[in-house]
Design an enzyme around this catalytic site. Sequence first.
Site, PDB file in Angstrom:
ATOM      1  NE  ARG A 350       1.359  12.599  11.401  1.00  0.00           N
ATOM      2  CZ  ARG A 350       1.386  11.411  10.700  1.00  0.00           C
ATOM      3  NH1 ARG A 350       1.327  10.423  10.573  1.00  0.00           N
ATOM      4  NH2 ARG A 350       2.411  11.696   9.456  1.00  0.00           N
ATOM      5  CD1 TRP A 487       3.672   1.035   4.485  1.00  0.00           C
ATOM      6  CD2 TRP A 487       5.807   2.285   2.983  1.00  0.00           C
ATOM      7  NE1 TRP A 487       4.777   2.056   4.984  1.00  0.00           N
ATOM      8  CE2 TRP A 487       5.796   1.738   4.430  1.00  0.00           C
ATOM      9  CE3 TRP A 487       5.969   2.262   1.520  1.00  0.00           C
ATOM     10  CZ2 TRP A 487       6.641   2.098   4.302  1.00  0.00           C
ATOM     11  CZ3 TRP A 487       7.314   2.178   1.862  1.00  0.00           C
ATOM     12  CH2 TRP A 487       8.184   2.433   3.740  1.00  0.00           C
ATOM     13  CG  ASP A 489       3.122   9.071   2.982  1.00  0.00           C
ATOM     14  OD1 ASP A 489       1.554   8.718   3.104  1.00  0.00           O
ATOM     15  OD2 ASP A 489       3.396   9.266   4.532  1.00  0.00           O
TER      16      ASP A 489
END
Length: 797
Positions: A350, A487, A489
């Site tokens: 990430r 919220w 995904d």
Amino acid sequence: MNYGYFDEAQREYVITRPDTPAPWANYLGSPEYGAIISNNAGGYSFVKSGANGRILRYHFNSDDTPGRYLYLRDDVSGDYWSASWQPVGKDLNVYKNECRHGMSYTRITAEYEDIQSEALYYVPLHKTYEVWRLKVKNNSEKDRKISAFGYAEFTNDSNYEQDQINLQYTLFITRTYFKKNKILQTINQNVEKNEEGSNGQERFFGCAGAEVTSFNGDKAAFLGAYRSYSNPIAVERGHCDNVLNYNSNGCAALQSSICLKPGETKEIVYILGRHNDKDSDKILESYQDLSIIEKELQELKNYWHGKLEHFQVNTPSKEFNSMINTWNAYQCFITFIWSRAASFVYCGQRNGYGYRDTVQDIQGIIHLDAPMAKERIRFMLSAQVDNGGGLPLVKYDHNPGHEDTPDDYSYVQATGHPAYRADDALWLFPTILKYIGETGDSGFLEEVIPYANKEADTVYDHLKRAIRFSLERLGDHRMPAGLHADWNDCLRLGKKGESTFVALQLYYAMSIMISLAESRKDIEYAEHMKGVQKELYEIIQNLCWEDDRFIRGIKEDGQVIGSKQNKEASMWLNPQSWAVISGLADKQQAEAALESVHRELNTPFGVRLMAPSFADHAFPGALAILFNPSTKENGGIFSQPQGWIILAESLMGHGNRAFEYFKESSPAMLNDRAEIRVLEPYVHGQFTESTESPFEGRSHVHWLTGTASTVMVGCVEGILGMRPDLNGLRVAPSIPSEWKELTMKKIFRGKCLNIRIENKDGAESGFREMYLNGERLTDNYISEAEMKEENEILLVM
Ligand code: GLC
């Protein structure tokens, strides 16, 4: 089955059997230097970023290798083993091992053939290197000749992905050197030469306290062909062959031979870091006097234990105590620090902070370290776009005022995030409210903070814009649109599809805004908000309530998600818990919705996110179908929402139910069934497999999860009833009726509160009497003004 226990006095988890069902990890270090280590010393290290600062290699999704290995060899018999059970893996009938994971340090002790060893691993406070201290003791009656080998496997490139896959390049850019008592590794040494004599990027692995008798800087030379970490040729043979790498994988292996008299102990210290020749020598020199190690360890403990001291509880449940006092709290800090960047599952790819995750993570530490929380809130406000939405991904090198947004192709290209998400900025409301409640720092609302792309505003106005963002993006029924995701995904309701969860979040945000506006006499805005909120209330009530549940949303084409009529996913958890948390549900609805949750979603291991799982009747935006049934968002027991359902039940005064949900899903409660749960018994994971899985109860994705903060809030604000607001603290416990007494110690706005709850009659919530320093109060509320430096509080239930 049980592999260890909680040692609360030391704030350690003690692993008594090293053959745990998965590597059980701990974190060492700080945002400047991070390290993760398993109970078998597997793991890796990185400077600042798991993606771009990787210095120790780790094989993900594999066999917990390599790691911070310390091999021991009896130089008379030739037998060898390791200071952690793996990688040599001696027979556990003759090899004894214990691992203690503490707050930012790990200590592994072993005994084999009358040689006792202790490996202590830590990163000194405010330092950018790590220390491995090896103590070896001769417990036999005769003199022993022992060789110790320290082994660290460097990456060839600090970018993790490059190191793993771009071998035609990365194999040919590093070299190692043996200098004094250390291996020095260089990367791209022909470039970036500087005056100090540094060559490219340098890392070192050195030793203090003993002479180096042989070394290897080449991995293949140390291990030998067709061998593994369990039987390196150098260890088997009894010495390294002093080979350094050139166009091959680097490593650092240092052998020291020691003689031990009966009863004698010797210590060797290994240090690893990203520093040049000169600096690493200085660091190594500072460890000539080994007593520094105990001092540094004490500093670390003081630092961490000091933070945790801000809130301590003593209830009849020792598992609850261990989680709230130590492990859940520590996990909140670790998740706060590393977001979703580096674990044994997150490989460090990430390249920034997720907006919603980060704003939520802050909530878990506010009661323990409010200044740290404030700094991150500021940062996240500076990542809010001037239209009020959050940047879905905030880059590590975020530059407030100058960032592109999801409206710019460049942002989408750089981050891979194509659009705004509906919920991101709405998380700011509960987070900022909790911060102000905990600190009384309402002046923060006046602080001017830039937006991500341009301009700046007060915090208060940032919040106004967040509301406006949602109000400007409504669907056909005038509920907030689901946008790219809420919220969840895995839930795409369509750009104009409408999300009940976001609607409830927005409803709650409005209540918070009204109270803030009223407290600062912004009457016009407060009145305006009341009107808008009333409208939203009517819409949600008309559209989203169905008999005994709130629906999950309405798709762009009008299809209702989470209706009783649906063949799959007819019942969803979050709209029920959030209908209560947001204050929208009336009492009857709240009771019915929570009862439906218990009836349709509860399992022995927690509450499912929804049910039945998608298999044959998913709609195109139901991405959860990609997962196996009972897994993750597809009907799994998603862990983060457990915190919300605990909170919701507590707010309703259902202490027994709240604690039932805590028990089912709490890692510590499953300590004796650790073989089923698989993950560390001291750490929440992202989800647990539910009923349709052949492995019901198995949990996944350890450590870095929003669960840490929601469960913390569910327990502290919910079960324990610590509910601060602008002017003081409400004490409203919602506990299991079998708890007859509990005490808490809370540092609140610099004052010390010693709180005792008496529950002789076995109530679940409510109060009869409350006393502050012996004086009876009329309410279960204490204003800050009434508090002394030290306070005795008694609440009789
Ligand atoms: C993951 C994500 C989080 C999301 C959740 C539910 O935990 O990190 O952002 O809210 O999944 O989909």
